[in-house]
Structures are given as C-alpha cells and as structure tokens.
Design a protein around this motif. Structure first.
Motif, PDB file in Angstrom:
ATOM      1  N   GLY A   1       1.095  -0.772   0.039  1.00  0.00           N
ATOM      2  CA  GLY A   1       0.246  -0.003  -0.009  1.00  0.00           C
ATOM      3  C   GLY A   1       0.526   1.447   0.067  1.00  0.00           C
ATOM      4  N   LYS A   2       2.025   0.880  -0.185  1.00  0.00           N
ATOM      5  CA  LYS A   2       3.003   2.414  -0.051  1.00  0.00           C
ATOM      6  C   LYS A   2       3.516   2.727  -1.350  1.00  0.00           C
ATOM      7  N   LEU A   3       4.463   3.574  -2.065  1.00  0.00           N
ATOM      8  CA  LEU A   3       4.923   4.290  -2.531  1.00  0.00           C
ATOM      9  C   LEU A   3       5.931   2.891  -3.194  1.00  0.00           C
ATOM     10  N   GLN A   4       6.733   3.030  -4.131  1.00  0.00           N
ATOM     11  CA  GLN A   4       7.580   1.929  -4.659  1.00  0.00           C
ATOM     12  C   GLN A   4       9.431   2.705  -4.613  1.00  0.00           C
ATOM     13  N   SER A   5       9.889   1.800  -4.769  1.00  0.00           N
ATOM     14  CA  SER A   5      11.131   2.293  -4.702  1.00  0.00           C
ATOM     15  C   SER A   5      11.747   1.509  -5.914  1.00  0.00           C
ATOM     16  N   GLY A   6      13.289   2.458  -6.593  1.00  0.00           N
ATOM     17  CA  GLY A   6      14.314   0.771  -6.778  1.00  0.00           C
ATOM     18  C   GLY A   6      14.962   0.030  -6.436  1.00  0.00           C
ATOM     19  N   LEU A   7      15.092  -1.339  -6.864  1.00  0.00           N
ATOM     20  CA  LEU A   7      15.604  -1.965  -5.887  1.00  0.00           C
ATOM     21  C   LEU A   7      16.988  -3.035  -7.097  1.00  0.00           C
ATOM     22  N   VAL A   8      18.183  -2.862  -6.961  1.00  0.00           N
ATOM     23  CA  VAL A   8      18.822  -3.496  -7.907  1.00  0.00           C
ATOM     24  C   VAL A   8      19.671  -4.399  -7.036  1.00  0.00           C
ATOM     25  N   VAL A   9      19.648  -5.686  -7.264  1.00  0.00           N
ATOM     26  CA  VAL A   9      20.212  -6.779  -6.268  1.00  0.00           C
ATOM     27  C   VAL A   9      21.574  -7.791  -7.256  1.00  0.00           C
ATOM     28  N   ARG A  10      22.325  -8.366  -6.457  1.00  0.00           N
ATOM     29  CA  ARG A  10      23.437  -9.151  -7.333  1.00  0.00           C
ATOM     30  C   ARG A  10      23.807 -10.597  -6.455  1.00  0.00           C
ATOM     31  N   LEU A  11      23.683 -11.577  -6.970  1.00  0.00           N
ATOM     32  CA  LEU A  11      22.992 -12.720  -6.720  1.00  0.00           C
ATOM     33  C   LEU A  11      24.661 -13.284  -7.516  1.00  0.00           C
ATOM     34  N   ALA A  12      25.134 -14.266  -6.407  1.00  0.00           N
ATOM     35  CA  ALA A  12      26.653 -15.043  -6.880  1.00  0.00           C
ATOM     36  C   ALA A  12      26.028 -16.026  -7.600  1.00  0.00           C
ATOM     37  N   GLY A  13      26.362 -15.942  -9.292  1.00  0.00           N
ATOM     38  CA  GLY A  13      26.410 -17.394  -9.900  1.00  0.00           C
ATOM     39  C   GLY A  13      26.220 -18.758  -9.822  1.00  0.00           C
TER      40      GLY A  13
END
Length: 396
Positions: free
Chosen positions: A384-396
């Motif tokens: 129900g609240k505002l969105q934020s950008g999200l950047v994630v790095r996962l180990a291969g």
C-alpha cells in the motif's frame, strides 16, 4: 539492466510524482553504491519530451554499445504517465551526458501521433539499434488497434531506410499485439516476443522473426510468427523476454495463468529454423510455479520478465513469485536441457529474495556480469505504499 565489462551496472526506469513522469538512468559500482562519476551523484534524469499528449517519459530498456555509450528505449507520455505517444530512443555517453550527435539532441521519438509505445532494445553486430513495442495501426481484424512494432536505427540515430517502410515495421499479427522483447538473430534477422489478444478475452504468447529487410520471415513458425496458449486451464500467457544463443536457438520467457489461483513462470526454446525445440524441458517448454493463492485483480500474472544465458549454457530467468498478497523477487536457474539446477537458491533451483518489513519486490530486468554474478533490477514497496527502485546482485 545492463552490465559493463568492468562489472558496473546500468539500470533504467522512471520516477513518478504529482508534477511529472520522467525517465531515470542510474549506474552502480561493483559494490552496489551509486557511481558518483555518472550524471549527478550516479543518477541521470532524462530530458523533457513533449508531444501532443503532454510532457513525460518512461524508461523500459537499456543496452550498451562497445564504445561505452548507453542506449535507452521507452515511451513518450504525459505528466502522470498514463498516455503513450511515441517509441522513445535516447543515447548517453559513458558519463551520463546526452549524446547530442544522436537523433535530435540525443533523442529520437518514433510513431508519435499513432500511440507508439517502447519496451525493448537490442544492438546488432553492425552497431545498429533495434527498438520495439507497439503502435496503433489498421490491419486484418478490421479497425485501428495496437499492433507489434519494430524499428531499426543506424548507429547515428537515423531510421534505417533498408528496414521496413522508412525504418519502422508495424507487424500485422492481429489487433492488440505488442512486443516486449527484441533480439538480434543470425544473418541480420530480428527476433521479437510478446503477446496477442485479438478478442480481449484471451491473451496468447507470441514469438516472431523478421528478415533483415524488416518483413516477417516465412521460414519461421506460420508466416513468420508462432502464437501459442501456454495457460493451464486458463486463458492468459505472454512472453516478456528473449535470448538468442550462438547457434541461433531462441529462448523466450514469460508467464502463464493456471487454475486454482496458480500461475507459472515459463521458458520455451525454439530451434534456429523456428520450430519448438522438443529437447528442452518437457516438449520444448519448462514450467515453474510462480504463484499460489494468486488473487489477480490489477496485478500482472507473475512469471519471467528477464532472461540471461549463464556460462556453460544454463538459463537464468528473473521475475516474481507470489504467495497470496506477498510478492518476492525470484530468479530461476535451468540447465541447457531445461531442468531446474539444484543448489541454486532452494533445492528446486529458484532463489527468492526476502525483503525486510514485509516489503514486496519483483524483478523487471536482468544482466549477467563478467564475473558470472547476476544483476537484477526491479522495484520494492511495503504493501500500500510508494515503490522504490531495487538492484540486487546474486552469486552465479
């Protein structure tokens, strides 16, 4: 999202406020902090784009040129982001400055006035720019409706006159068809993926291939296109992402609705000849459960929104996983034969990101970094609240 050779990540999206909707471009260092050498503190706000529908811009796709310049594709819109009036292409230098030698002051807006919409970008081996989405046009099925559109630009930003009528091909794949992903195929051909909803009651996934001249390739599918309903006892499926390997095989990822409040992430592989590759998954496709207790409503069917080919031929598919009202960013890993890779994330070969404070998250884009790690971009928000950008790095 796109990964630079040095491991830095470039992502594109938009910000929406009461006063405007504006394309945003950001670059992150390898350690996940904003790269202060890029734009203003790591972030670039796109220029004002004005059409008859208003002033605004949305960013949906990004690609890197070998010289470090950055190509962004999206849509010209109005102040609140509700309109579509042009397939928007912008280019920036490696520092985040508009490349004034490209188009008009760094900006190309195609299909303005015909409700152009941009979703995807890819680079050819010759440095040409492929941009795709949809545009309102007449065709079979009567009347003017959104139809799949693909444009090819020269490296300098001019429409390539050798592709379609004047550099833009609007494909007659039926009314309410759109392209969500584009890739450069072998021999100068162009591969696109998206969906087709001719009667607005059912939506089917589609893949099509164009010749180097921008015409539907008769050697692919039926008349250049393959349309299929992947839903399980339901009526919605679509492709959102593409990848083409060196052998010319095509991977398409998307989502399919299911019965009993379920949905599935899907990946299908096609041969270079345009037929379903029956050696992949089960009869050419792999299904992974992406939602249970899915209530639907205005929420898009959760599934695969981005694809990348990992070292060794594995397939990395990013998107969303839903359990009731909780949405998690998810990455599935499949072998080159379409089998879940045990040991990646959970035993079933899926990694789900658990965000704190009951926040929801989902992936919109994905890129493979030079070290084999996976960069995923999307958004997150408390219910129900505002969105934020999200950047994630996962180990291969």
């Amino acid at each position: 999202a796109a990964a630079q050779p040095d491991g830095r990540a470039v992502v594109v999206g938009q910000t929406v406020s009461r006063s405007h909707t504006q394309l945003l471009l950001a670059r992150f260092s390898v350690n996940g902090t904003l790269d202060r050498s890029f734009g203003r503190g790591g972030i670039v706000a796109g220029p004002s784009v004005t059409t008859s529908r208003g002033t605004g811009s949305i960013g949906r796709a990004v690609a890197l040129q070998p010289d470090g310049r950055i190509v962004v594709v999206g849509t010209a819109t109005n102040r609140d982001g509700s309109a579509r009036d042009g397939l928007l292409i912008e280019r920036y230098d490696s520092h985040g400055r508009l490349d004034r030698s490209f188009g008009r002051g760094g900006v190309v807006n195609l299909l303005a006035g015909s409700f152009g919409d941009g979703y995807a970008v890819a680079m050819t081996t010759r440095g040409e720019i492929l941009a795709a989405g949809s545009s309102d046009a007449a065709g079979s099925g009567h009347g003017v409706y959104p139809r799949a559109a693909v444009a090819r630009l020269t490296p300098g930003g001019a429409p390539d006159r050798g592709f379609g009528p004047g550099g833009v091909a609007v494909l007659d794949l039926g009314p309410f068809s759109t392209v969500r992903a584009v890739a450069a195929g072998t021999g100068g051909k162009v591969v696109v993926a998206g969906s087709d909803s001719p009667d607005l009651r059912t939506t089917s996934a589609l893949v099509a291939r164009l010749t180097a001249a921008g015409r539907l390739d008769p050697g692919f599918g039926v008349g250049g296109a393959y349309v299929h309903q992947y839903a399980v006892h339901a009526s919605y499926s679509s492709f959102q992402s593409l990848a083409v390997d060196r052998a010319g095989r095509i991977l398409a990822g998307g989502a399919a609705a299911g019965s009993g409040e379920r949905a599935y992430a899907i990946v299908t592989r096609f041969t270079s000849a345009g037929t379903v590759d029956r050696s992949f998954g089960s009869d050419g496709s792999v299904y992974a459960l992406s939602a249970i207790h899915f209530l639907g409503g205005e929420t898009a069917i959760p599934g695969v929104t981005a694809l990348a080919r990992a070292r060794g031929g594995d397939v990395l598919a990013a998107g969303a996983s839903v359990n009731g009202v909780a949405t998690q960013l998810a990455v599935w890993r499949f072998s080159s034969r379409g089998r879940p890779v045990a040991g990646f994330g959970s035993r079933s070969g899926v990694a789900r990101l658990r965000l704190p404070q009951h926040r929801n998250g989902e992936a919109a884009a994905e890129a493979l970094a030079p070290d084999g790690s996976v960069i995923v971009a999307g958004d997150e928000s408390p219910p129900g609240k505002l969105q934020s950008g999200l950047v994630v790095r996962l180990a291969g």
